[in-house]
Design a protein around this motif. Structure first.
Motif, PDB file in Angstrom:
ATOM      1  N   UNK A 101       0.843  -1.192   0.000  1.00  0.00           N
ATOM      2  CA  UNK A 101       0.000   0.000   0.000  1.00  0.00           C
ATOM      3  C   UNK A 101       0.883   1.249   0.000  1.00  0.00           C
ATOM      4  N   UNK A 102       0.582   2.205  -0.876  1.00  0.00           N
ATOM      5  CA  UNK A 102       1.369   3.432  -0.927  1.00  0.00           C
ATOM      6  C   UNK A 102       0.680   4.544  -0.137  1.00  0.00           C
ATOM      7  N   UNK A 103       1.361   5.651   0.021  1.00  0.00           N
ATOM      8  CA  UNK A 103       0.801   6.778   0.752  1.00  0.00           C
ATOM      9  C   UNK A 103       1.339   6.923   2.161  1.00  0.00           C
ATOM     10  N   UNK A 104       2.205   5.999   2.602  1.00  0.00           N
ATOM     11  CA  UNK A 104       2.792   6.112   3.933  1.00  0.00           C
ATOM     12  C   UNK A 104       3.809   7.245   3.973  1.00  0.00           C
ATOM     13  N   UNK A 105       3.824   7.980   5.060  1.00  0.00           N
ATOM     14  CA  UNK A 105       4.757   9.080   5.244  1.00  0.00           C
ATOM     15  C   UNK A 105       6.011   8.587   5.973  1.00  0.00           C
ATOM     16  N   UNK A 106       7.117   9.338   5.875  1.00  0.00           N
ATOM     17  CA  UNK A 106       8.334   8.926   6.583  1.00  0.00           C
ATOM     18  C   UNK A 106       8.107   8.663   8.066  1.00  0.00           C
ATOM     19  N   UNK A 107       7.275   9.459   8.708  1.00  0.00           N
ATOM     20  CA  UNK A 107       6.995   9.250  10.134  1.00  0.00           C
ATOM     21  C   UNK A 107       6.277   7.932  10.370  1.00  0.00           C
ATOM     22  N   UNK A 108       5.424   7.523   9.428  1.00  0.00           N
ATOM     23  CA  UNK A 108       4.730   6.236   9.542  1.00  0.00           C
ATOM     24  C   UNK A 108       5.726   5.085   9.460  1.00  0.00           C
ATOM     25  N   UNK A 109       6.649   5.189   8.504  1.00  0.00           N
ATOM     26  CA  UNK A 109       7.649   4.137   8.332  1.00  0.00           C
ATOM     27  C   UNK A 109       8.529   4.035   9.570  1.00  0.00           C
ATOM     28  N   UNK A 110       8.906   5.179  10.106  1.00  0.00           N
ATOM     29  CA  UNK A 110       9.729   5.194  11.323  1.00  0.00           C
ATOM     30  C   UNK A 110       8.993   4.553  12.493  1.00  0.00           C
ATOM     31  N   UNK A 111       7.702   4.853  12.619  1.00  0.00           N
ATOM     32  CA  UNK A 111       6.910   4.258  13.703  1.00  0.00           C
ATOM     33  C   UNK A 111       6.857   2.740  13.582  1.00  0.00           C
ATOM     34  N   UNK A 112       6.603   2.243  12.378  1.00  0.00           N
ATOM     35  CA  UNK A 112       6.514   0.793  12.186  1.00  0.00           C
ATOM     36  C   UNK A 112       7.866   0.121  12.388  1.00  0.00           C
ATOM     37  N   UNK A 113       8.929   0.794  12.004  1.00  0.00           N
ATOM     38  CA  UNK A 113      10.275   0.252  12.227  1.00  0.00           C
ATOM     39  C   UNK A 113      10.536   0.082  13.719  1.00  0.00           C
ATOM     40  N   UNK A 114      10.227   1.105  14.506  1.00  0.00           N
ATOM     41  CA  UNK A 114      10.423   1.019  15.953  1.00  0.00           C
ATOM     42  C   UNK A 114       9.546  -0.059  16.562  1.00  0.00           C
ATOM     43  N   UNK A 115       8.314  -0.144  16.099  1.00  0.00           N
ATOM     44  CA  UNK A 115       7.390  -1.146  16.626  1.00  0.00           C
ATOM     45  C   UNK A 115       7.891  -2.553  16.336  1.00  0.00           C
ATOM     46  N   UNK A 116       8.415  -2.774  15.120  1.00  0.00           N
ATOM     47  CA  UNK A 116       8.978  -4.083  14.769  1.00  0.00           C
ATOM     48  C   UNK A 116      10.163  -4.419  15.668  1.00  0.00           C
ATOM     49  N   UNK A 117      11.075  -3.482  15.830  1.00  0.00           N
ATOM     50  CA  UNK A 117      12.268  -3.739  16.634  1.00  0.00           C
ATOM     51  C   UNK A 117      11.900  -4.001  18.088  1.00  0.00           C
ATOM     52  N   UNK A 118      10.920  -3.275  18.594  1.00  0.00           N
ATOM     53  CA  UNK A 118      10.479  -3.481  19.979  1.00  0.00           C
ATOM     54  C   UNK A 118       9.821  -4.838  20.174  1.00  0.00           C
ATOM     55  N   UNK A 119       9.263  -5.385  19.090  1.00  0.00           N
ATOM     56  CA  UNK A 119       8.588  -6.676  19.166  1.00  0.00           C
ATOM     57  C   UNK A 119       9.423  -7.810  18.594  1.00  0.00           C
ATOM     58  N   UNK A 120      10.693  -7.523  18.291  1.00  0.00           N
ATOM     59  CA  UNK A 120      11.601  -8.559  17.815  1.00  0.00           C
ATOM     60  C   UNK A 120      11.228  -9.144  16.475  1.00  0.00           C
ATOM     61  N   UNK A 121      10.742  -8.301  15.574  1.00  0.00           N
ATOM     62  CA  UNK A 121      10.319  -8.797  14.271  1.00  0.00           C
ATOM     63  C   UNK A 121      10.747  -7.816  13.191  1.00  0.00           C
ATOM     64  N   UNK A 122      10.331  -8.057  11.968  1.00  0.00           N
ATOM     65  CA  UNK A 122      10.724  -7.199  10.858  1.00  0.00           C
ATOM     66  C   UNK A 122       9.672  -7.203   9.777  1.00  0.00           C
ATOM     67  N   UNK A 123       9.897  -6.414   8.750  1.00  0.00           N
ATOM     68  CA  UNK A 123       8.940  -6.341   7.659  1.00  0.00           C
ATOM     69  C   UNK A 123       9.477  -5.525   6.512  1.00  0.00           C
ATOM     70  N   UNK A 124       8.673  -5.404   5.476  1.00  0.00           N
ATOM     71  CA  UNK A 124       9.063  -4.717   4.249  1.00  0.00           C
ATOM     72  C   UNK A 124       7.951  -3.768   3.835  1.00  0.00           C
ATOM     73  N   UNK A 125       8.328  -2.558   3.468  1.00  0.00           N
ATOM     74  CA  UNK A 125       7.427  -1.608   2.834  1.00  0.00           C
ATOM     75  C   UNK A 125       7.997  -1.296   1.464  1.00  0.00           C
ATOM     76  N   UNK A 126       7.234  -1.544   0.418  1.00  0.00           N
ATOM     77  CA  UNK A 126       7.738  -1.323  -0.933  1.00  0.00           C
ATOM     78  C   UNK A 126       6.690  -0.622  -1.782  1.00  0.00           C
ATOM     79  N   UNK A 127       6.998   0.561  -2.304  1.00  0.00           N
ATOM     80  CA  UNK A 127       6.060   1.228  -3.198  1.00  0.00           C
ATOM     81  C   UNK A 127       5.780   0.438  -4.469  1.00  0.00           C
ATOM     82  N   UNK A 128       6.702  -0.439  -4.842  1.00  0.00           N
ATOM     83  CA  UNK A 128       6.522  -1.235  -6.053  1.00  0.00           C
ATOM     84  C   UNK A 128       7.275  -2.551  -5.912  1.00  0.00           C
ATOM     85  N   UNK A 129       6.599  -3.656  -6.248  1.00  0.00           N
ATOM     86  CA  UNK A 129       7.217  -4.977  -6.182  1.00  0.00           C
ATOM     87  C   UNK A 129       7.586  -5.513  -7.563  1.00  0.00           C
TER      88      UNK A 129
END
Length: 267
Positions: A101-129
């Motif tokens: 899904x597109x439309x995420x702002x840099x602050x959104x990406x930063x929030x999800x990054x911190x949330x992943x690290x705090x929960x010991x997990x990871x993920x990918x955000x890609x505007x195009x696959x």
């Protein structure tokens, strides 16, 4: 953990979501364990996409669907309005988000990054696959070292919710890494119609075209003395994104924190 990756699909009834469901059902290394949509609750996800019944019924409540699914990865092709809430729910349950899904702002990406690290997990955000689109971005970034005068024109259907596209923004970000910022064009330039020159990013322009009948195209145009270079990618079918989504689902299992951009997985 099983070597088979358990996949949940958010937005399973959407045009991209249906392609993801098909892709998961046809890969023996992936297992569909949840399908979430705002409609078609109780419908078998296999039947929803024109395949045999698979035993996974569409649910409308994401949190409830993930709670009983033992999902490892959630693929999200929903809308900019729902993707953040979906991702927060998934990460808190230990499910790794793969977000197209597109439309995420840099602050959104930063929030999800911190949330992943705090929960010991990871993920990918890609505007195009799309692998072709990623190559376009990489070639454009390389060209910017030698031809810094550049503009981007991106084309999508008239129902797309965000402009400019996530792909064009990501392309611009990659170009900016190899191009010293300066404002292009005549310093006395004046727009006689507001917006005629497109959006300004790092001193160069991005133009968004929105028309019915258009799927997804992007052209990056470089100008130099006596020459131009055009790098263009055209998508004709959503199926073309699925090889990249498949790679992303598998790569997500290895990550800590959020990786922004599919180009990191294409050498």
């Amino acid at each position: 953990m099983s070597s088979i990756i358990h996949v949940a699909v958010a937005g399973a009834n959407g045009r991209m979501g249906k392609e993801v469901v098909k892709m998961v059902l046809t890969d023996p290394n992936l297992k569909l364990v949840a399908a979430i949509s705002r409609s078609n609750e109780g419908v078998d996800a296999g039947l929803l996409v024109g395949k045999e019944a698979c035993g996974v019924l569409v649910r409308t409540d994401l949190e409830a669907a993930l709670s009983g699914a033992d999902a490892h990865v959630m693929v999200d092709f929903t809308t900019p309005h729902s993707v953040m809430a979906n991702s927060r729910i998934a990460i808190r349950q230990g499910v790794r988000p793969v977000i197209g899904t597109t439309g995420l702002k840099p602050a959104d990406i930063e929030e999800l990054d911190k949330l992943c690290k705090n929960n010991g997990t990871g993920g990918i955000i890609a505007p195009n696959f799309s692998i072709g689109a990623i190559l376009m971005m990489k070639f454009a970034a390389q060209a910017a070292k030698y031809m810094p005068h550049v503009e981007i024109i991106e084309y999508h259907g008239d129902q797309k919710l965000d402009a400019p596209s996530g792909t064009s923004i990501k392309t611009a970000e990659m170009i900016a890494l190899n191009r010293q910022e300066f404002r292009q064009g005549n310093p006395n330039e004046e727009e006689t119609i507001d917006g005629a020159r497109g959006g300004l990013y790092n001193g160069f322009r991005i133009h968004s075209v929105r028309l019915p009948g258009v799927f997804a195209q992007q052209e990056v145009i470089f100008g130099g003395y006596g020459q131009t270079l055009k790098i263009r990618h055209d998508s004709y079918d959503r199926e073309g994104y699925m090889p990249g989504v498949n790679i992303a689902v598998k790569k997500a299992m290895e990550l800590s924190g959020i990786v922004y951009g599919f180009e990191h997985f294409i050498d």
